[in-house]
Write a protein that holds these residues in place. Structure first.
Motif, PDB file in Angstrom:
ATOM      1  N   PRO A   1     -10.667  -7.167   1.531  1.00  0.00           N
ATOM      2  CA  PRO A   1      -9.531  -7.548   0.685  1.00  0.00           C
ATOM      3  C   PRO A   1      -8.624  -6.344   0.494  1.00  0.00           C
ATOM      4  CG  PRO A   1     -11.509  -7.285  -0.634  1.00  0.00           C
ATOM      5  CD  PRO A   1     -11.939  -7.172   0.796  1.00  0.00           C
ATOM      6  N   ILE A   2      -7.344  -6.590   0.293  1.00  0.00           N
ATOM      7  CA  ILE A   2      -6.372  -5.504   0.235  1.00  0.00           C
ATOM      8  C   ILE A   2      -6.685  -4.504  -0.879  1.00  0.00           C
ATOM      9  CG2 ILE A   2      -4.789  -6.771  -1.270  1.00  0.00           C
ATOM     10  CD1 ILE A   2      -3.807  -4.392   1.615  1.00  0.00           C
ATOM     11  N   ASN A   3      -7.336  -4.958  -1.957  1.00  0.00           N
ATOM     12  CA  ASN A   3      -7.640  -4.023  -3.048  1.00  0.00           C
ATOM     13  C   ASN A   3      -8.779  -3.070  -2.707  1.00  0.00           C
ATOM     14  OD1 ASN A   3      -9.721  -5.848  -3.175  1.00  0.00           O
ATOM     15  ND2 ASN A   3      -9.455  -6.382  -5.339  1.00  0.00           N
ATOM     16  N   GLU A   4      -9.373  -3.242  -1.512  1.00  0.00           N
ATOM     17  CA  GLU A   4     -10.378  -2.292  -1.032  1.00  0.00           C
ATOM     18  C   GLU A   4      -9.816  -1.428   0.097  1.00  0.00           C
ATOM     19  OE1 GLU A   4     -14.058  -4.243  -0.062  1.00  0.00           O
ATOM     20  OE2 GLU A   4     -14.192  -5.244  -2.016  1.00  0.00           O
ATOM     21  N   ILE A   5      -8.526  -1.136   0.022  1.00  0.00           N
ATOM     22  CA  ILE A   5      -7.859  -0.354   1.056  1.00  0.00           C
ATOM     23  C   ILE A   5      -8.474   1.028   1.212  1.00  0.00           C
ATOM     24  CG2 ILE A   5      -6.065   0.300  -0.620  1.00  0.00           C
ATOM     25  CD1 ILE A   5      -5.710   0.071   3.231  1.00  0.00           C
ATOM     26  N   GLN A   6      -8.886   1.654   0.111  1.00  0.00           N
ATOM     27  CA  GLN A   6      -9.503   2.974   0.219  1.00  0.00           C
ATOM     28  C   GLN A   6     -10.814   2.909   1.004  1.00  0.00           C
ATOM     29  OE1 GLN A   6      -9.941   4.837  -3.604  1.00  0.00           O
ATOM     30  NE2 GLN A   6      -7.735   5.011  -3.956  1.00  0.00           N
ATOM     31  N   GLU A   7     -11.641   1.896   0.706  1.00  0.00           N
ATOM     32  CA  GLU A   7     -12.922   1.753   1.403  1.00  0.00           C
ATOM     33  C   GLU A   7     -12.699   1.460   2.889  1.00  0.00           C
ATOM     34  OE1 GLU A   7     -13.607   0.605  -2.902  1.00  0.00           O
ATOM     35  OE2 GLU A   7     -12.037   0.367  -1.398  1.00  0.00           O
TER      36      GLU A   7
ATOM     37  N   LEU B   1      -7.316  -6.299   6.927  1.00  0.00           N
ATOM     38  CA  LEU B   1      -7.112  -6.446   5.488  1.00  0.00           C
ATOM     39  C   LEU B   1      -6.553  -7.835   5.184  1.00  0.00           C
ATOM     40  CD1 LEU B   1      -5.307  -3.038   4.803  1.00  0.00           C
ATOM     41  CD2 LEU B   1      -7.704  -3.569   4.307  1.00  0.00           C
ATOM     42  N   GLU B   2      -7.095  -8.490   4.187  1.00  0.00           N
ATOM     43  CA  GLU B   2      -6.572  -9.787   3.743  1.00  0.00           C
ATOM     44  C   GLU B   2      -5.775  -9.611   2.454  1.00  0.00           C
ATOM     45  OE1 GLU B   2      -8.802 -13.721   5.007  1.00  0.00           O
ATOM     46  OE2 GLU B   2     -10.101 -12.450   3.771  1.00  0.00           O
TER      47      GLU B   2
ATOM     48  N   VAL C   1       0.853  -1.184   0.000  1.00  0.00           N
ATOM     49  CA  VAL C   1       0.000   0.000   0.000  1.00  0.00           C
ATOM     50  C   VAL C   1       0.888   1.233   0.000  1.00  0.00           C
ATOM     51  CG1 VAL C   1      -1.728   1.312   1.275  1.00  0.00           C
ATOM     52  CG2 VAL C   1      -1.865  -1.186   1.187  1.00  0.00           C
ATOM     53  N   HIS C   2       0.595   2.163  -0.878  1.00  0.00           N
ATOM     54  CA  HIS C   2       1.391   3.388  -0.975  1.00  0.00           C
ATOM     55  C   HIS C   2       0.491   4.609  -0.975  1.00  0.00           C
ATOM     56  CE1 HIS C   2       5.786   2.938  -1.778  1.00  0.00           C
ATOM     57  NE2 HIS C   2       5.424   1.668  -1.842  1.00  0.00           N
ATOM     58  N   PHE C   3       1.082   5.750  -0.629  1.00  0.00           N
ATOM     59  CA  PHE C   3       0.462   7.047  -0.856  1.00  0.00           C
ATOM     60  C   PHE C   3       1.591   8.021  -1.170  1.00  0.00           C
ATOM     61  CE2 PHE C   3       1.508   7.044   3.586  1.00  0.00           C
ATOM     62  CZ  PHE C   3       1.824   8.354   3.932  1.00  0.00           C
TER      63      PHE C   3
ATOM     64  N   PRO D   1      -8.323   8.973   1.951  1.00  0.00           N
ATOM     65  CA  PRO D   1      -8.169   7.581   1.538  1.00  0.00           C
ATOM     66  C   PRO D   1      -8.020   7.402   0.032  1.00  0.00           C
ATOM     67  CG  PRO D   1      -9.961   7.811   3.125  1.00  0.00           C
ATOM     68  CD  PRO D   1      -9.548   9.190   2.733  1.00  0.00           C
ATOM     69  N   GLU D   2      -8.524   8.380  -0.728  1.00  0.00           N
ATOM     70  CA  GLU D   2      -8.428   8.269  -2.188  1.00  0.00           C
ATOM     71  C   GLU D   2      -6.977   8.302  -2.675  1.00  0.00           C
ATOM     72  OE1 GLU D   2      -8.670  12.610  -1.109  1.00  0.00           O
ATOM     73  OE2 GLU D   2      -9.745  10.779  -0.527  1.00  0.00           O
ATOM     74  N   ASN D   3      -6.038   8.711  -1.795  1.00  0.00           N
ATOM     75  CA  ASN D   3      -4.628   8.739  -2.177  1.00  0.00           C
ATOM     76  C   ASN D   3      -3.933   7.392  -1.994  1.00  0.00           C
ATOM     77  OD1 ASN D   3      -4.831  11.410  -2.831  1.00  0.00           O
ATOM     78  ND2 ASN D   3      -3.818  12.187  -1.003  1.00  0.00           N
ATOM     79  N   LEU D   4      -4.616   6.436  -1.399  1.00  0.00           N
ATOM     80  CA  LEU D   4      -4.018   5.119  -1.177  1.00  0.00           C
ATOM     81  C   LEU D   4      -4.150   4.258  -2.427  1.00  0.00           C
ATOM     82  CD1 LEU D   4      -5.494   4.444   2.372  1.00  0.00           C
ATOM     83  CD2 LEU D   4      -3.111   4.965   1.853  1.00  0.00           C
ATOM     84  N   TYR D   5      -3.117   3.518  -2.729  1.00  0.00           N
ATOM     85  CA  TYR D   5      -3.180   2.614  -3.869  1.00  0.00           C
ATOM     86  C   TYR D   5      -2.189   1.469  -3.680  1.00  0.00           C
ATOM     87  CZ  TYR D   5       1.113   4.924  -5.546  1.00  0.00           C
ATOM     88  OH  TYR D   5       2.374   5.414  -5.652  1.00  0.00           O
ATOM     89  N   LEU D   6      -2.377   0.387  -4.436  1.00  0.00           N
ATOM     90  CA  LEU D   6      -1.473  -0.753  -4.406  1.00  0.00           C
ATOM     91  C   LEU D   6      -0.388  -0.572  -5.452  1.00  0.00           C
ATOM     92  CD1 LEU D   6      -3.917  -3.766  -3.989  1.00  0.00           C
ATOM     93  CD2 LEU D   6      -2.550  -2.643  -2.235  1.00  0.00           C
ATOM     94  N   LYS D   7       0.811  -0.976  -5.087  1.00  0.00           N
ATOM     95  CA  LYS D   7       1.957  -0.772  -5.962  1.00  0.00           C
ATOM     96  C   LYS D   7       2.876  -1.980  -5.875  1.00  0.00           C
ATOM     97  CE  LYS D   7       5.864   2.461  -6.461  1.00  0.00           C
ATOM     98  NZ  LYS D   7       6.478   3.695  -5.890  1.00  0.00           N
TER      99      LYS D   7
END
Length: 321
Positions: free
Chosen positions: A295-301, A317-318, A4-6, A12-18
């Motif tokens: 799930p990790i891809n819902e980190i923003q939520e 988070l899974e 997870v990066h920002f 939260p909208e600044n969080l994303y997977l990288k």
């Protein structure tokens, strides 16, 4: 590996997977493949405000606790982290075995919250059987852990929370009393419960906005432990004279900034004295409280939900395996 990066402070909208490079363990370290992690209030400082930075030498990847498997060896473990990712390198002395019967998400909810609560109660608070303990944010990860550990020590947990739903969870965990700080003066309610004596120990993560009420309901010669500032850092009024009049001790503590030797000592004591009580075969067993699993891809939520301050227990988070 995924992480997870920002790139800049914000919502939260600044969080994303990288995709980032997988770390390599150094001497005395192991590589853990993470199965689950949990959100922390500290993330609200690190991500939106750019505060609470990682320790020198630690990765800036987000994450403070995890459950997973030691890579290439297999045993399930839980660990306290300085930073995160899909794979993490950790000193062997910070690993703990996953208690029998717990899922990976349940296990991920243990490390930082329960180690913090144990440290506050035992190493700093010297809690004794019969003591009364006022636990602020009683439905948080640390709060739900502290209620159970206070009971296990033979002491009496009292809690504050901001909704009836949260107070009901505290009651389920056998808090002796709960006070809705939005509807009543928790200090006066605490004094009424204690028949005017006050409490032996206060675990506080709120900070400046609660100082006067905390001192008011603290018994003579007792301890107030401050481990967070969610209610602000500024003080207005005669804190020193009032706590001096009570002959009270104000103790401050953080866990993330502690050195490796201290953390290893804390993990060892926790593993030997408390972790066995999570066994599902014991009707009096300790239980990590989970609000939800994302799930990790819902980190923003997940992070947006934490910012609403409605969760009871940990948000987990899974990660894909």
């Amino acid at each position: 590996m995924l992480a997870v990066h920002f790139d800049k402070p914000g919502g939260p909208e600044n969080l994303y997977l990288k995709e980032v490079a997988k770390p390599s363990p150094g001497k005395g370290e192991v590589l853990l493949k993470v199965a689950a992690s949990a959100l922390n209030r500290a993330d609200l400082l690190q991500i939106p405000r750019g505060q609470y930075a990682p320790l020198p030498g630690a990765s800036n990847i987000w994450g403070l606790k995890a459950s997973g498997h030691v890579a290439e060896q297999g045993p399930g473990s839980i660990v306290l982290l300085p930073s995160g990712g899909q794979h993490v390198t950790v000193p062997e002395g910070l690993l703990m075995p996953i208690p029998a019967g717990l899922t990976m998400p349940q296990a991920a909810a243990i490390p930082e919250a329960w180690l913090t609560a144990s440290q506050l109660l035992h190493l700093l608070g010297n809690v004794q059987a019969g003591d009364s303990v006022l636990i602020h944010a009683g439905a948080s990860g640390v709060g739900t852990a502290a209620i159970q550990l206070t009971r296990m020590a033979g002491a009496v947990p009292l809690v504050t929370a901001g909704s009836q739903h949260r107070l009901q969870m505290a009651e389920t965990l056998e808090a002796a009393a709960g006070f809705n700080y939005k509807e009543e003066d928790f200090s006066e309610a605490t004094l009424k419960f204690s028949k005017g004596a006050g409490v032996n120990l206060i675990l506080g993560c709120i900070g400046g906005s609660y100082w006067e009420k905390n001192v008011n309901c603290l018994a003579l010669d007792r301890r107030w432990i401050l481990y967070g500032l969610t209610g602000g850092a500024d003080i207005s009024g005669p804190l020193f004279s009032k706590i001096l009049f009570k002959r009270g001790s104000l103790i401050t503590s953080l866990l993330r900034s502690r050195d490796k030797k201290y953390k290893q000592m804390l993990v060892k004591a926790f593993t030997e004295q408390i972790l066995p009580h999570f066994s599902t075969g014991n009707p009096q067993s300790l239980l990590p409280v989970l609000d939800g699993v994302y799930p990790i891809n819902e980190i923003q939520e997940a992070h947006a939900y934490m910012e609403t301050n409605k969760n009871v227990g940990k948000i987990v988070l899974e990660l894909p395996q």
